[in-house]
Design an enzyme around this catalytic site. Structure first.
Site, short mmCIF file in Angstrom:
data_model
loop_
_atom_site.label_atom_id
_atom_site.label_comp_id
_atom_site.label_asym_id
_atom_site.label_seq_id
_atom_site.Cartn_x
_atom_site.Cartn_y
_atom_site.Cartn_z
N TRP A 36 0.86 -1.18 0.00
CA TRP A 36 0.00 0.00 0.00
C TRP A 36 0.90 1.24 0.00
O TRP A 36 1.79 1.38 0.84
CB TRP A 36 -0.89 -0.04 1.24
CG TRP A 36 -1.83 1.10 1.42
CD1 TRP A 36 -2.63 1.66 0.48
CD2 TRP A 36 -2.09 1.81 2.64
NE1 TRP A 36 -3.37 2.68 1.03
CE2 TRP A 36 -3.06 2.79 2.36
CE3 TRP A 36 -1.59 1.70 3.94
CZ2 TRP A 36 -3.55 3.67 3.33
CZ3 TRP A 36 -2.08 2.56 4.91
CH2 TRP A 36 -3.04 3.53 4.60
N ASP A 73 -0.77 -5.53 9.25
CA ASP A 73 -1.75 -4.51 8.84
C ASP A 73 -2.97 -5.24 8.30
O ASP A 73 -2.95 -5.79 7.21
CB ASP A 73 -1.15 -3.59 7.77
CG ASP A 73 -2.09 -2.45 7.40
OD1 ASP A 73 -3.17 -2.33 8.02
OD2 ASP A 73 -1.74 -1.66 6.49
N LYS A 133 -13.49 -1.20 5.50
CA LYS A 133 -14.00 -2.08 4.45
C LYS A 133 -15.05 -3.05 5.00
O LYS A 133 -16.13 -3.19 4.42
CB LYS A 133 -12.85 -2.88 3.82
CG LYS A 133 -11.69 -2.05 3.28
CD LYS A 133 -12.10 -1.14 2.16
CE LYS A 133 -10.90 -0.53 1.44
NZ LYS A 133 -10.00 0.27 2.30
#
Length: 445
Positions: free
Chosen positions: A170, A251, A287
């Protein structure tokens, strides 16, 4: 030595306008010394590539345009979807006056306790032995930042160890960890040849990394590739990291959203904890709850087992609270109340699990549909990686040139490395997207 800067007159006999003119003359006069700070010396920062593409998409007048850039779930009509479980809770708490009150510095306790249980399992040794310190954060980004800041401040090594990021990862990881003063290193992750995991390259890099390095890991739905290690590979990664005394930093942004199975998506974290690792975890509820704008998440530090674990956990919690206080003071309440209600109510929790299966199932259906269409057309290349990958994102294998053609000729937007958000595909645009990819691949082959 006389100063080269004109003295500022403070005469009380001058008029206010004369004193103002004198002050202006003093400020504008040249100085022999460089200014401590000058805004005119600050260059413009480059625009964020993802949100820049999103703006280009909005300005595109084409009725065929497709947005495959931003990682936010969309339904089959390309609309944002409020999870039915979230809608129920939102209606209940909307008028709750306590939402206007400050949360504690560490956040809503009913959320942080449930968040740890969700990730690690209620019977996790880390929880039963009181080895977890949890702080509510500004979504997953805030959790990554708080963890990076904590490690930068309190890691005992001097100099601080580098944090190893997957290549690719990311994009915001680089900025977050650099901003808190950690040096960055990389380990290979994605194989352009197989469009899968470069497991050999990853293991070699972690084996060669200095002992005690920090390693950032994605436990599920790797962003941006959608490629995850198998459980057997996770076991080998854990063994190697134990041998090299590396520190795991997970993460976790997609638990439940990746496969629809909350336990499966947190398997790697649970395995590392069961094998006695000291580690930390950034957790996002953007999400899997659809709480994109509510910025709800958590940071967990898991202390190593031992006689001093309880005291270490208490001390870590106190230091995390100090860092949190200095940065945001208190986390936001609204999204925290929503997530807490769902995680702590068995009926709402079951409804939420069904929502997760709806989202992950629709994305999996888009993967199958895209692969089927490309293979039916005989589009050059192999497309099995589309269904081998998991989660919101897919590394399509399209080149930068092909991505550019898709944007310019067909009004299809994705990042230049060929990453697409599968949530941007639906039954209305899937044929057009497959036709466009087929045309561009043939044109450039």
């Amino acid at each position: 030595m006389p100063s080269s800067t004109p003295a500022l007159s403070t005469s009380t006999s001058s008029t206010p306008s004369q004193r103002l003119a004198n002050l202006s003359s003093h400020i504008m006069s040249p100085s022999a010394h460089s200014p401590v700070f000058s805004s005119s010396l600050i260059a413009a920062a480059p625009p964020d590539p993802l949100f820049g593409l999103a703006q280009d998409f909005k300005r595109d007048p084409s009725d065929k345009k497709i947005d495959l850039v931003i990682g936010a779930y969309r339904d089959d009509d390309a609309k944002p979807w409020v999870l039915p479980s979230v809608q129920k809770v939102r209606n209940d708490i909307h008028e709750n006056p306590t939402l206007n009150e400050y949360l504690p510095i560490k956040g809503l306790a009913s959320l942080t306790t449930a968040a740890a249980s969700l990730l690690m399992g209620p019977s996790s040794p880390a929880i039963t032995q009181s080895r977890v310190s949890t702080v509510q954060t500004i979504s997953g980004t805030g959790a990554v930042h708080l963890g990076g800041l904590f490690l930068s401040r309190f890691h005992p090594s001097s100099p601080k160890p580098a944090i190893y990021l997957s290549n690719p990862t990311w994009a915001n990881h680089h900025q977050i960890f650099s901003n808190v003063g950690l040096s960055l290193a990389q380990y290979p992750y994605f194989s352009a040849k197989t469009k899968g995991l470069d497991f050999g390259g990853m293991m070699a890099a972690l084996r060669e990394a200095p002992a005690g390095s920090i390693v950032l890991l994605h436990p599920c739905a790797h962003n941006p590739t959608g490629v995850d290690p198998t459980q057997e590979q996770w076991k080998q990664i854990a063994l190697l990291m134990r041998e090299r005394n590396h520190f795991p930093f997970f993460d976790c942004a997609y638990q439940g959203f990746a496969s629809g199975d909350l336990v499966r998506d947190s398997w790697a974290i649970r395995y590392f904890i069961e094998h006695g690792f000291e580690l930390c975890i950034a957790q996002s509820f953007a999400k899997n709850f659809g709480l994109y704008g509510q910025r709800t998440g958590a940071f967990h530090f898991v202390s190593a087992p031992g006689p001093d674990a309880a005291k270490a956990t208490e001390n870590i919690g106190s230091q995390l609270a100090v860092l949190q206080r200095s940065e945001i003071s208190n986390p936001p309440a609204y999204g925290a109340q929503i997530a807490s209600r769902i995680l702590n109510d068995p009926q709402l929790f079951a409804a939420w699990e069904e929502d997760l299966r709806t989202m992950s199932g629709r994305i999996a259906a888009m993967r199958r549909g895209l692969r089927d269409r490309l293979e039916a057309k005989g589009t050059p290349g192999s497309w099995e990686h589309i269904t081998n990958q998991i989660g919101m994102f897919s590394f399509t294998g399209l080149s930068e040139q092909q991505v550019k053609l898709l944007r310019e000729k067909y009004h299809i937007y994705m990042t230049k490395n060929g990453r697409i958000s599968m949530a941007g595909l639906n039954s209305h645009n899937l044929d057009y997207f497959a036709d466009s990819v087929d045309a561009v691949v043939r044109e450039t082959s």
